[in-house]
Scaffold this motif. Structure first.
Motif, PDB file in Angstrom:
ATOM      1  N   VAL A 842       0.804  -1.196  -0.109  1.00 40.61           N
ATOM      2  CA  VAL A 842       0.104  -0.084  -0.032  1.00 40.61           C
ATOM      3  C   VAL A 842       0.727   1.288   0.107  1.00 40.61           C
ATOM      4  O   VAL A 842       0.459   2.257  -0.711  1.00 40.61           O
ATOM      5  CB  VAL A 842      -1.075  -0.096   1.147  1.00 40.61           C
ATOM      6  CG1 VAL A 842      -1.687   1.150   1.279  1.00 40.61           C
ATOM      7  CG2 VAL A 842      -2.044  -1.215   0.876  1.00 40.61           C
ATOM      8  N   VAL A 843       1.917   1.241   0.780  1.00 46.02           N
ATOM      9  CA  VAL A 843       2.958   2.426   0.660  1.00 46.02           C
ATOM     10  C   VAL A 843       3.381   2.604  -0.737  1.00 46.02           C
ATOM     11  O   VAL A 843       3.629   3.637  -1.149  1.00 46.02           O
ATOM     12  CB  VAL A 843       4.129   2.079   1.610  1.00 46.02           C
ATOM     13  CG1 VAL A 843       5.243   2.984   1.473  1.00 46.02           C
ATOM     14  CG2 VAL A 843       3.702   1.988   3.302  1.00 46.02           C
ATOM     15  N   ALA A 844       3.798   1.569  -1.309  1.00 44.58           N
ATOM     16  CA  ALA A 844       4.127   1.728  -2.580  1.00 44.58           C
ATOM     17  C   ALA A 844       3.196   2.377  -3.714  1.00 44.58           C
ATOM     18  O   ALA A 844       3.476   3.203  -4.374  1.00 44.58           O
ATOM     19  CB  ALA A 844       4.644   0.211  -3.358  1.00 44.58           C
ATOM     20  N   THR A 845       1.989   1.882  -3.773  1.00 47.76           N
ATOM     21  CA  THR A 845       0.971   2.663  -4.358  1.00 47.76           C
ATOM     22  C   THR A 845       0.737   3.993  -3.992  1.00 47.76           C
ATOM     23  O   THR A 845       0.699   4.946  -5.018  1.00 47.76           O
ATOM     24  CB  THR A 845      -0.082   2.069  -4.203  1.00 47.76           C
ATOM     25  OG1 THR A 845      -0.292   0.573  -4.375  1.00 47.76           O
ATOM     26  CG2 THR A 845      -1.500   2.521  -5.212  1.00 47.76           C
ATOM     27  N   ALA A 846       0.888   4.296  -2.899  1.00 45.38           N
ATOM     28  CA  ALA A 846       0.847   5.841  -2.342  1.00 45.38           C
ATOM     29  C   ALA A 846       1.866   6.536  -2.980  1.00 45.38           C
ATOM     30  O   ALA A 846       1.757   7.715  -3.433  1.00 45.38           O
ATOM     31  CB  ALA A 846       0.815   5.804  -0.842  1.00 45.38           C
ATOM     32  N   LEU A 847       3.079   5.843  -2.895  1.00 45.33           N
ATOM     33  CA  LEU A 847       4.433   6.812  -3.474  1.00 45.33           C
ATOM     34  C   LEU A 847       4.189   6.882  -4.970  1.00 45.33           C
ATOM     35  O   LEU A 847       4.739   7.693  -5.499  1.00 45.33           O
ATOM     36  CB  LEU A 847       5.300   5.835  -3.143  1.00 45.33           C
ATOM     37  CG  LEU A 847       5.894   6.077  -1.637  1.00 45.33           C
ATOM     38  CD1 LEU A 847       7.138   5.219  -1.491  1.00 45.33           C
ATOM     39  CD2 LEU A 847       6.195   7.698  -1.614  1.00 45.33           C
ATOM     40  N   ALA A 848       3.430   5.952  -5.726  1.00 45.99           N
ATOM     41  CA  ALA A 848       3.461   5.995  -7.144  1.00 45.99           C
ATOM     42  C   ALA A 848       2.370   7.163  -7.622  1.00 45.99           C
ATOM     43  O   ALA A 848       2.480   7.434  -8.888  1.00 45.99           O
ATOM     44  CB  ALA A 848       2.832   4.693  -7.613  1.00 45.99           C
ATOM     45  N   VAL A 849       1.777   7.600  -6.757  1.00 42.84           N
ATOM     46  CA  VAL A 849       0.854   8.850  -7.016  1.00 42.84           C
ATOM     47  C   VAL A 849       1.787  10.030  -6.970  1.00 42.84           C
ATOM     48  O   VAL A 849       2.257  10.547  -5.742  1.00 42.84           O
ATOM     49  CB  VAL A 849      -0.329   8.895  -6.250  1.00 42.84           C
ATOM     50  CG1 VAL A 849      -1.322  10.056  -6.597  1.00 42.84           C
ATOM     51  CG2 VAL A 849      -1.047   7.729  -6.396  1.00 42.84           C
ATOM     52  N   GLU A 850       2.038  10.761  -7.905  1.00 47.32           N
ATOM     53  CA  GLU A 850       2.852  11.933  -7.853  1.00 47.32           C
ATOM     54  C   GLU A 850       3.812  12.018  -6.703  1.00 47.32           C
ATOM     55  O   GLU A 850       3.855  12.726  -5.569  1.00 47.32           O
ATOM     56  CB  GLU A 850       2.018  13.134  -7.825  1.00 47.32           C
ATOM     57  CG  GLU A 850       0.962  13.409  -8.909  1.00 47.32           C
ATOM     58  CD  GLU A 850      -0.019  14.371  -8.337  1.00 47.32           C
ATOM     59  OE1 GLU A 850       0.289  15.695  -8.868  1.00 47.32           O
ATOM     60  OE2 GLU A 850      -0.914  14.205  -7.643  1.00 47.32           O
ATOM     61  N   PRO A 851       4.924  11.164  -6.817  1.00 49.67           N
ATOM     62  CA  PRO A 851       5.725  10.760  -5.622  1.00 49.67           C
ATOM     63  C   PRO A 851       6.565  11.881  -5.363  1.00 49.67           C
ATOM     64  O   PRO A 851       6.908  12.616  -6.246  1.00 49.67           O
ATOM     65  CB  PRO A 851       6.600   9.634  -6.139  1.00 49.67           C
ATOM     66  CG  PRO A 851       6.549   9.678  -7.471  1.00 49.67           C
ATOM     67  CD  PRO A 851       5.224  10.292  -7.931  1.00 49.67           C
TER      68      PRO A 851
END
Length: 1597
Positions: A842-851
């Motif tokens: 889930v952290v990874a997905t969050a980071l993939a949004v305009e990191p």
């Protein structure tokens, strides 16, 4: 970052393969790079950029959409065979395409943007925040770039993408496990590209289209976006079909999504539009706009369809999520345990680690053992083996022989000793560690506690305490830096045992005598050291490791890594625990290796330091985490002259983390040109309990090539391994962590319940049985049994092996070639609605949004909290100080959508906190359990919060549907059949009460006053006290009569009989005298509270309104108030020209009247009683002379009032029972009233209780607001009051006057606090009255003996009812303390002459005992009707004269508008009758109808106030079916956003309701009337009109 391609969440980048080597020409790439630069510097618009870019790329993009499916299949077959290309060929092809890094920097977010943009534009209301809260309160608000990624587990710098080959497998029912894997056997450690599969239109198979990087990122994104758009489809009860079985399923992600959360555009915030309220009243405000937006967002909540409404009696059953029948299930065979290769026997291996140290210290004393570096990267000191040996011996001797207490040696062999060494001093640590081993002491290495409140340091204290540690070893510098107590000693940290601190520097240790030698034993099963480990919940355990396990682990690592003598190894990890300790302190000594230790502080300053040291020392092995690789990528641009060709092994200690793969790949891409060979990257998997579980062997060992798996994330959420053959939005690419350790046996078992072996395609917890794992958790036998002594069983329940296994807390499976794959850890496992999600993913997905634009990478914590019997996902991130409010909100809303699409799980709460405020672990990662703790305690202090309970909470009980109407007659029959009596009760019968009541002779109260003025002229009736407690004014019977006469004389010439007169006076004798003056003159008095001079704007309009509505022709008042009414300030609030005549009565002439007005009949109007109800309605009731007399008589009988009595009254005199007690009762009964205006308590809280004590009042009346002031203001001063001789033992009855449910908590705390002053616990009781009858119940206390006439009667009883049943209008009694129980206190004893019945609100039929219904009352002192200006009596006519629809249809009743129930108790009253207790539950107008049930606001408010210490007060109301909770924050504004989640949680847990809006305001904003009741409707109007100036408004999604 979890390797994820959710197209649209990750850039899709296609990598050329030898089959179709279509690369872009250099000049095109050059132009693209320039375009990229222009866009980033703002020289070109996004639109222009896209246009130019697509033009440049047009010639190179194959038309994916148009490809014939048959071609795709051929292509697919080609690619799958392609996967097994000879190694050399692949490497060659890779070398030619060196990457231009600049060129793809932004692709990362591009696909995300496209996908999210296609979300249907549904505006989500942006929270509103007061400006002051926007100023971020962070100590170090700015963070340098290199610390910004201070997490233990870091992801990649950029995502290079490609479509890996996949082997679709169709047709067979049990595919072999190889087919579930996407194997990329390329001989490289990891492939040169980081990413994974992606999705194409139409749900066709992935083809390895070999176009170059992201050429079709747009096409793919568009496809994804279409798919996203399709997700707005209907609600389905089943969870999304993620099995990939049907063509349709790839489009039908059956979860309607939140609309695009573009946030509210800036211009929008200032724009207001007129919107109608539910009642059709136009409301012009920003708030209601946002609420409308919120409603639009919630139009399609994710809720399984209601199968059938339940008509069950009480049980509100939470919806249990039914498992989806189509969910994937494991299909493979049962796995068989996997054995590592045998541990080779090496003849010269030492018998124990101390023996190894002795050997090298004596035979190779000059060999370097450890080099430590300073923060500039310069070598500070190199410890040789000779030095390590001698210094460890000195320390061992000192510890055993030179430390004593009371002539006893302080330490005995086997004692535990804490090692407290900073991360930049490995040398001292190593000496201390080996010194302890030589002394046969057990070292417990822990972190240096920096402050007394370090995250987790209390838990470390518990560990030290349970290990019985009394001594801590540390360095001189560290000891100086520890916090000190006043005495100069090291302070005792919270939760820590008392420790003796010993500094191990040279001057404190002594040289052992010649004849002393440490005992070097063979490795035994005794404890060698204890390693601390923090659990998911944040508790710290000590894992004990025996000497033999320590040695066996070193041997296994030596064999697996091929360590040889005198090798050089760089260690970046923490040398106190896990891999840093195993490789850099233990195994290194066994093999006489040279360790270069890189401290964390140096990595922060120079992330490249470890690479420079590898180059400088030609190190053969480096031990790092993926974070270290990621950091070095950020800093590598200016470094040209470094070479990594000496490395034969780059051990990635957290290679088991799903997002390490991208770091490995990105690192390889950059450093391959600097001599890094792909095959030297060796990920490994380990845990504190089992130590190293698996490690990828170095290439010279001839092991099979590394593997990768591209797994369906949705399959993983069901615990099943499925290679993603169809295009899905979400996949996870994982790399193997190599082979099992030598001499170990591993198996994979089910996570929950009995440890059954998993099937081959099932994810489970990996268990290890080996000689080199930990022994136990120190001092925790129960947990030890669960973790270290697991017995895995086959499906036949037969144990797998006779040796016990250790659970590793790693989740994974065994893949082809016996490679171990890890997909997550138990710590990060979140089970939501039966599906498993991994926090790291889930952290990874969050980071993939305009990191990195809004939040710091690596400073994101994801965990789950349990709310309403399910886990809920919470995401907390640190926000960059420069990101604007709106941008952050937009980022948050996109993260919600991203996680929703990819993981098919809703985020319950997303919070952003200021930079550097999350609790850190010692090496910079986020301390997850401490963060979770702070979140649950409301101590996180976020600066932005977005809650989405509407989306996530799908297990609420079904809404209640009203049952088909049961007629009143059948109700009665039902009650009779059930043996229940009809709920009715009455006070004593007035007719039978013969008392010597002289006043009864008179029909009119004014006649009683005249009679008393003649009969007892000097009898004192009233005594008014001021704030000092001194007498302000008094009145005897005669004085009062004379003053009333004067008023009457001045009125009689001016006014007609029957005229209404407004009396606007402060509480005092004037008010009482003018009241009787009006009666003498035949006028109708209307008492009105005067306006507050400091607050004219809000109080004056109420005065004006009462004067107008009551049709008063004249206002009587004092000179001071008269000036106020006509002042300049008043003009701003009201139209002062329209006041009727205003007379001041301060200096009236002494005129005497010859005659007074005599009313022709007692039914005539005596006075009007106006009051504002809690729902904000101004209601005036008419009181006739007959009712006034009956009221006085009833109160006199109930309270036993005689002329000899004194009663103290601390109430406002303007309406209800307060008015009756001030103006009527003393005159009727002749007792003396000590009057304490409640306003005086504001300047002296103790004035009322002091008066009660001074005048020895037996009976006293007060309001809840007075009681609250005393409880809060005097709680700590009871001792001081006692010294001033305040004694409350005289009080027999202290009655709280109220028109609401008794406030038990308040009355109990009042009793408890003033018990010390002699207040009897039985003295406090409640009363109940309402508009139709101001005194229905009064509870005079009976301390008299039973049977003593009048005084005796039962104590007020308290019952506990089930709150859930109450919502269904039923009363179900439960035991005290049972869940959902609500205490209710009897509202008082019913007055003489009063009859009460409980009626059904709709059918108007009578109800049985213990049924909740409306309280109806019949009595001679009922008011005769409402007096309203609009003549709307017709609407309310039935409030005053209504009849039952069945049963006794003759009696005329008044409807009180309050819900309650009657219950016959076991107690008896004076006449021997059983006592009927009336319980008032709440006002009917106030109740909230939500989800088909009836809620009382006070119940929700009580829960909310309990949820956080800073919530001072709370009020709830509904608006367009949304529940709005307003909380007053008593504390710093920082805490405002903490309350949002806590309030939402508690209301869900206790009331099964979802809060729509949480409004945080300053103390005192919630309006309260004179009786201390909340004015919720005023509050609602203020909120909608945007007048509350809230600190924060959160709109829950």
């Amino acid at each position: 970052m979890a390797e994820r391609t959710s197209t649209g969440l990750l850039p899709v980048m296609l990598e050329p393969t030898p089959a179709v080597a279509m690369t872009l020409p250099a000049e095109v790439r050059e132009k693209l790079a320039e375009l990229e630069l222009e866009l980033s510097e703002g020289d070109i618009t996004q639109k222009g950029y896209e246009k130019k870019r697509s033009k440049l790329l047009a010639p190179y993009i194959p038309q994916i959409q148009g490809v014939d499916p048959s071609l795709q299949i051929d292509n697919r077959i080609q690619t799958s065979s392609q996967a097994v290309l000879p190694v050399s060929k692949h490497n060659k092809s890779r070398a030619n395409n060196a990457r231009d890094e600049r060129f793809r920097s932004d692709l990362h977010t591009e696909a995300v943007q496209a996908a999210l943009a296609k979300y249907k534009e549904r505006k989500m209301p942006m929270p509103s925040k007061r400006r002051s809260v926007l100023v971020q309160s962070s100590v170090e608000a700015c963070t340098p770039p290199d610390t910004s990624s201070a997490s233990e587990d870091e992801g990649s710098l950029r995502r290079q993408g490609r479509l890996p080959t996949s082997t679709p497998y169709q047709g067979h029912s049990h595919p072999a496990v190889e087919h579930w894997f996407n194997r990329v056997i390329q001989g490289s450690s990891t492939s040169s590209s980081a990413s994974s599969t992606s999705s194409h239109p139409g749900g066709r198979s992935v083809t390895n289209t070999s176009t170059h990087i992201g050429l079709n990122a747009n096409a793919t994104a568009t496809a994804l976006a279409d798919l996203m758009a399709h997700t707005q489809l209907d609600n389905h009860s089943a969870p999304p079909d993620v099995t990939g079985l049907s063509e349709r399923s790839s489009i039908h992600v059956e979860r309607p999504h939140l609309g695009s959360v573009r946030g509210v555009s800036r211009s929008y915030n200032h724009h207001t539009s007129v919107m109608e309220t539910a009642d059709g009243v136009p409301v012009n405000s920003r708030v209601s706009n946002k609420i409308q937006q919120l409603l639009n967002t919630l139009k399609r909540p994710k809720r399984p369809p209601l199968r059938e409404f339940f008509v069950d009696d009480f049980e509100e059953l939470l919806d249990v999520q039914q498992p989806d029948p189509n969910q994937p299930r494991p299909e493979g065979q049962q796995m068989s345990p996997l054995e590592g290769e045998a541990l080779g026997i090496v003849t010269n291996w030492p018998p124990s680690l101390p023996a190894a140290l002795q050997r090298w210290g004596t035979t190779h004393p000059k060999s370097p053992c450890l080099t430590s570096l300073d923060n500039a990267g310069k070598p500070v000191y190199t410890l040789t083996y000779g030095k390590l040996w001698t210094r460890s011996q000195k320390l061992a001797y000192t510890l055993l022989h030179k430390l004593s207490s009371r002539n006893e040696p302080l330490l005995m062999p086997g004692d535990r000793v804490a090692l407290v060494f900073p991360n930049n001093d490995p040398v001292m640590f190593m000496v201390a560690f080996y010194g302890c081993l030589l002394a046969e002491l057990v070292p417990v290495p822990i972190e240096v506690p920096l402050t007394r409140k370090d995250a987790g340091s209390q838990q470390i204290g518990f560990l030290l305490g349970s290990c019985g540690v009394t001594l801590a070893l540390t360095t001189d510098a560290c000891q100086k830096g520890l916090p000190k107590a006043q005495t100069g000693e090291v302070a005792t940290f919270k939760g820590w045992p008392r420790l003796l601190w010993f500094v191990t520097d040279g001057k404190h240790v002594v040289k052992p005598p010649k004849d002393w030698h440490p005992q070097i034993r063979e490795a035994s099963n005794d404890i060698a050291y204890i390693e601390y480990k923090t659990s998911k919940e944040g508790s710290t355990m000590g894992v004990t490791v025996s000497h033999s396990a320590m040695l066996a682990h070193c041997q296994a690592l030596t064999q697996a890594c091929g360590y040889t003598e005198a090798e050089t190894i760089t260690n970046v990890l923490d040398f106190k625990r896990e891999a840093g300790l195993w490789h850099g302190v233990l195994t290194s000594v066994m093999n006489r290796m040279h360790v270069i230790s890189i401290p964390y502080s140096l990595m922060k300053v120079n992330p490249l330091s470890w690479i420079q040291k590898v180059h400088m020392y030609k190190a053969r092995v480096a031990v790092v985490k993926s974070r270290d690789m990621h950091w070095s990528l950020l800093a590598q641009r200016d470094q040209r002259d470094i070479s990594l060709s000496s490395l034969r092994m780059l051990i990635v200690a957290d290679g088991a983390n799903p997002w390490s793969i991208s770091s490995c790949d990105a690192f390889l891409n950059v450093f391959q040109s600097r001599g890094l060979r792909p095959e030297v990257i060796c990920p490994c998997a380990s845990s504190s309990e089992a130590m190293t579980v698996a490690i990828r062997r170095p290439p010279e060992m001839g092991v099979p090539p590394p593997g990768k798996a591209v797994l369906s994330m949705s399959g993983l959420s069901h615990g099943v391994i499925r290679v993603d053959t169809e295009e899905k939005l979400s996949v996870l690419t994982v790399q193997d962590v190599g082979q099992v350790m030598s001499g170990a046996l591993i198996c994979v078992v089910r996570v929950e319940g009995t440890p059954y072996l998993c099937q081959t395609d099932e994810v489970g917890e990996i268990c290890v049985s080996s000689a080199s794992s930990g022994l136990a958790y120190y001092g925790l036998p129960g947990m030890t049994k669960n973790i270290f002594e697991t017995i895995p069983v086959k499906s036949s329940r037969v144990p797998v092996s006779d040796r016990p296994f250790t659970r590793t807390s790693l989740l994974g499976f065994v893949g082809p070639d016996n490679l171990v794959f890890i997909v997550g850890k138990m710590e990060g496992l979140m089970v939501v609605s039966g599906r498993r999600h991994n926090a790291d993913d889930v952290v990874a997905t969050a980071l993939a949004v305009e990191p990195m634009k809004f939040v710091y990478r690596g400073r994101i914590a994801v965990f789950s909290v349990s709310v309403l019997r399910d886990e809920r996902v919470v995401v907390v991130a640190e926000q960059r100080p420069d990101s604007s409010e709106e941008d952050s909100f937009q980022w948050m809303s996109r993260v919600l959508q991203a996680i929703d699409s990819i993981h098919q799980v809703g985020v319950y709460c997303l919070a952003l906190v200021p930079a550097n405020t999350l609790p850190k672990t010692p090496l910079g990662g986020i301390h997850i359990s401490e963060t979770k703790q702070r979140f649950l305690e409301g101590a996180l202090h976020p600066c932005n919060v977005l809650m989405c309970p509407h989306t996530c909470v799908t297990n609420l009980p079904k809404p209640r549907q009203k049952q088909p109407e049961v007629g009143p007659a059948s109700m009665i029959v039902g009650n009779l059949v059930a043996g229940k009596r009809i709920a009715q009760a009455c006070g004593r019968d007035l007719g039978q009460l013969e008392d010597n009541d002289q006043a009864r002779k008179f029909l009119y109260i004014q006649d009683v006053l005249q009679w008393r003025a003649q009969a007892t002229p000097d009898h004192p009736l009233f005594l008014v006290l001021n704030a000092k407690g001194t007498v302000a004014s008094t009145a005897t019977c005669l004085q009062l009569h004379k003053r009333a006469e004067r008023v009457a004389a001045s009125l009689m010439g001016r006014l007609n009989t029957g005229d209404h007169v407004a009396l606007v006076y402060p509480p005092g004798i004037d008010l009482i005298a003018t009241f009787y003056g009006c009666l003498y003159a035949g006028c109708v008095p209307v008492t009105v509270r005067p306006p507050h001079p400091q607050n004219l704007a809000t109080t004056l309009p109420t005065v004006k309104m009462i004067v107008e509505v009551s049709k008063s022709v004249c206002i009587l008042t004092t000179q001071a108030i008269m000036k106020l009414l006509k002042s300049k300030e008043a003009t701003a609030a009201v139209d002062i020209k329209s006041w009727p005549a205003v007379l001041d009565t301060d200096d009236l002439p002494r005129k005497k009247n010859s005659h007074f007005y005599k009313p022709p009949t007692p039914e005539m109007l005596a006075y009007l009683d106006f009051s504002v109800s809690t729902t904000g309605i101004l209601a005036g009731v008419k009181m006739s002379h007959a009712a006034t007399g009956a009221l006085c008589r009833s109160i006199k009988l109930q309270c036993e009032l005689y002329p000899s009595r004194q009663i103290a009254i601390c109430l406002d005199p303007y309406c209800g029972l307060g008015l009756a007690l001030w103006c009527l009762c003393s005159v009727y009964s002749g007792h003396q009233s000590i009057l304490v205006p409640p306003l005086e308590l504001e300047s002296n809280v103790s004035v009322w209780l002091t008066a009660v004590s001074q005048y020895k009042a037996r009976v006293t009346f007060c309001s809840y607001s007075v009681m609250e002031m005393c409880t809060k203001g005097l709680g700590s001063q009871t001792e001081a009051l006692r010294l001033r001789n305040v004694n409350l033992s005289c009080v027999r009855t202290c009655m709280v006057v109220a028109e609401e449910r008794p406030r038990i908590a308040l009355t109990q705390s009042f009793s408890k606090i003033f018990k010390d002053l002699g207040l009897s616990p039985r003295a406090v009781s409640t009363t109940f009255g309402c508009r139709v009858n101001v005194a229905i119940c009064l509870q005079p206390n009976r301390l008299g003996k039973l049977g003593e006439q009048g005084t005796s009667g039962p104590d007020p009883t308290t019952v506990y009812v089930d709150m859930r049943a109450l919502r269904h209008d039923r009363v179900r009694l439960v035991e005290r303390g049972s869940p959902h129980s609500l205490p209710l206190m009897e509202s008082g004893k019913i007055l003489p002459g009063v009859k009460v019945i409980i009626a059904n609100t709709e059918t108007k039929g009578p109800l049985g005992d213990s049924h909740l219904g409306e309280v109806w009352v019949s009595s001679p002192h009922n008011a005769t009707g409402y007096y309203t200006v609009y003549g709307e009596e017709a609407l309310h006519a039935d409030h005053f004269n209504t009849k039952l629809s069945f049963g006794d249809t003759q009696t005329v009743w008044a409807r009180t508008g309050y819900l309650g129930f009657l219950r016959r108790t076991e107690l008896t009253d004076a006449s021997g009758e059983r006592h009927d207790a009336l319980y008032v539950v709440g006002s009917l107008d106030e109740t909230l109808e939500l989800r088909g049930m009836r809620y009382h606001p006070i119940d929700i408010e009580t829960s909310v106030i309990r949820s956080h210490k800073s919530i001072a007060e709370c009020a709830v109301f509904t608006w367009t079916n949304l529940l709005v909770v307003v909380v007053e924050l008593e504390g710093s504004e920082q805490e405002a956003l903490d309350l949002v989640a806590l309030v939402t949680n508690v209301v869900l847990e206790e009331h099964y309701l979802i809060v729509g809006v949480v409004v945080v305001v300053d103390p005192g904003v919630i309006p309260i009337n004179s009786r201390g009741e909340k004015q919720r409707m005023h509050l609602r109007d203020g909120f909608l009109a945007d007048q509350l100036d809230p600190i924060y408004v959160a709109y829950n999604m």
